[in-house]
Design a protein around this motif. Structure first.
Motif, short mmCIF file in Angstrom:
data_model
loop_
_atom_site.label_atom_id
_atom_site.label_comp_id
_atom_site.label_asym_id
_atom_site.label_seq_id
_atom_site.Cartn_x
_atom_site.Cartn_y
_atom_site.Cartn_z
N ARG A 24 0.82 -1.21 0.00
CA ARG A 24 0.00 0.00 0.00
C ARG A 24 0.85 1.26 0.00
O ARG A 24 0.66 2.17 -0.80
N VAL A 25 1.79 1.31 0.92
CA VAL A 25 2.60 2.51 1.07
C VAL A 25 3.51 2.71 -0.15
O VAL A 25 3.61 3.83 -0.67
N MET A 26 4.14 1.66 -0.62
CA MET A 26 5.04 1.81 -1.77
C MET A 26 4.28 2.19 -3.04
O MET A 26 4.72 3.07 -3.78
N ALA A 27 3.15 1.54 -3.30
CA ALA A 27 2.36 1.87 -4.48
C ALA A 27 1.89 3.32 -4.41
O ALA A 27 1.93 4.06 -5.40
N GLU A 69 -4.35 10.66 -8.55
CA GLU A 69 -2.92 10.49 -8.31
C GLU A 69 -2.41 11.17 -7.04
O GLU A 69 -1.24 10.99 -6.69
N VAL A 70 -3.27 11.93 -6.36
CA VAL A 70 -2.87 12.56 -5.09
C VAL A 70 -3.80 12.11 -3.96
O VAL A 70 -3.35 11.53 -2.98
N ALA A 71 -5.08 12.38 -4.10
CA ALA A 71 -6.02 12.06 -3.02
C ALA A 71 -6.13 10.55 -2.80
O ALA A 71 -6.08 10.08 -1.66
N CYS A 72 -6.26 9.80 -3.88
CA CYS A 72 -6.43 8.35 -3.74
C CYS A 72 -5.20 7.66 -3.15
O CYS A 72 -5.35 6.80 -2.27
N PRO A 73 -3.98 8.00 -3.56
CA PRO A 73 -2.82 7.40 -2.89
C PRO A 73 -2.74 7.75 -1.40
O PRO A 73 -2.32 6.92 -0.59
N LEU A 74 -3.14 8.97 -1.03
CA LEU A 74 -3.13 9.33 0.39
C LEU A 74 -4.13 8.48 1.18
O LEU A 74 -3.83 8.00 2.27
N LEU A 76 -5.16 5.53 0.28
CA LEU A 76 -4.62 4.16 0.26
C LEU A 76 -3.53 3.99 1.31
O LEU A 76 -3.50 2.98 2.02
N MET A 77 -2.64 4.97 1.43
CA MET A 77 -1.58 4.87 2.43
C MET A 77 -2.16 4.70 3.83
O MET A 77 -1.66 3.92 4.62
N LEU A 78 -3.20 5.45 4.12
CA LEU A 78 -3.85 5.36 5.43
C LEU A 78 -4.69 4.10 5.57
O LEU A 78 -4.97 3.66 6.68
N GLY A 79 -5.10 3.54 4.46
CA GLY A 79 -5.98 2.39 4.50
C GLY A 79 -7.43 2.79 4.73
O GLY A 79 -8.21 2.03 5.29
N VAL A 80 -7.79 3.98 4.30
CA VAL A 80 -9.15 4.49 4.43
C VAL A 80 -9.84 4.34 3.07
O VAL A 80 -9.37 4.89 2.08
N ALA A 81 -10.93 3.59 3.03
CA ALA A 81 -11.64 3.34 1.78
C ALA A 81 -10.64 2.87 0.70
O ALA A 81 -10.70 3.30 -0.45
N ALA A 82 -9.74 2.01 1.10
CA ALA A 82 -8.62 1.61 0.24
C ALA A 82 -9.07 0.97 -1.07
O ALA A 82 -8.54 1.28 -2.13
N ARG A 83 -10.03 0.07 -0.99
CA ARG A 83 -10.49 -0.59 -2.21
C ARG A 83 -11.10 0.43 -3.17
O ARG A 83 -10.83 0.41 -4.37
N LEU A 84 -11.92 1.32 -2.64
CA LEU A 84 -12.52 2.35 -3.48
C LEU A 84 -11.47 3.32 -4.01
O LEU A 84 -11.58 3.78 -5.15
N ALA A 85 -10.47 3.63 -3.21
CA ALA A 85 -9.42 4.55 -3.64
C ALA A 85 -8.61 3.99 -4.81
O ALA A 85 -8.03 4.75 -5.59
#
Length: 142
Positions: A24-27, A69-74, A76-85
């Motif tokens: 998650r963090v690396m991607a 490319e900015v909001a969705c990776p952030l 994802l990094m947190l793991g908030v709504a990760a699948r949707l992000a």
């Protein structure tokens, strides 16, 4: 030997959670720093060169790309709504590969295809236990 047990167990929840956190963090960092932040920080210049394959206009197209490319990776990094992000990221990547640059060879598009693999896998697996979402799940990582 007790400290190595989680690393020797093929079904280790600790390894699974750690692996998903790492992916998650690396991607997210790769997409954020290579594509997202440069677009956001150089908005005016990017407006002049962004492709607009669906005729939405450069500002809207760039805004959607920056969101992916900015909001969705952030998120994802947190793991908030990760699948949707992962979904907007996958949409932008597939549009870039199949619509904007259909002439690219596999070698030319390898970074984008690698991101498709990472974000597609994370969309399927979810964020894992080591995430904000994981804090609210009842299953514990032993």
């Amino acid at each position: 030997m007790p400290r190595l047990k989680p690393f020797l167990d093929a079904q280790s929840p600790i390894l699974t959670a750690s692996g998903l956190l790492f992916l998650r963090v690396m991607a997210a960092l790769l997409l954020l720093f290579i594509h997202g932040l440069p677009k956001l920080l150089n908005w005016s210049a990017e407006l002049q060169r962004i492709e607009d394959p669906f005729g939405l206009g450069a500002p809207l197209t760039l805004g959607l790309a920056v969101f992916a490319e900015v909001a969705c990776p952030l998120l994802l990094m947190l793991g908030v709504a990760a699948r949707l992000a992962c979904l907007p990221v996958l949409a932008v990547l597939l549009i870039a590969l199949l619509v904007v640059h259909p002439d690219w060879t596999l070698e030319q598009g390898q970074f984008a295809w690698l991101l498709v693999a990472l974000y597609g896998g994370l969309a399927l697996t979810g964020p894992g236990a080591y995430s904000v979402a994981g804090l609210f799940c009842r299953s514990k990582v032993a």
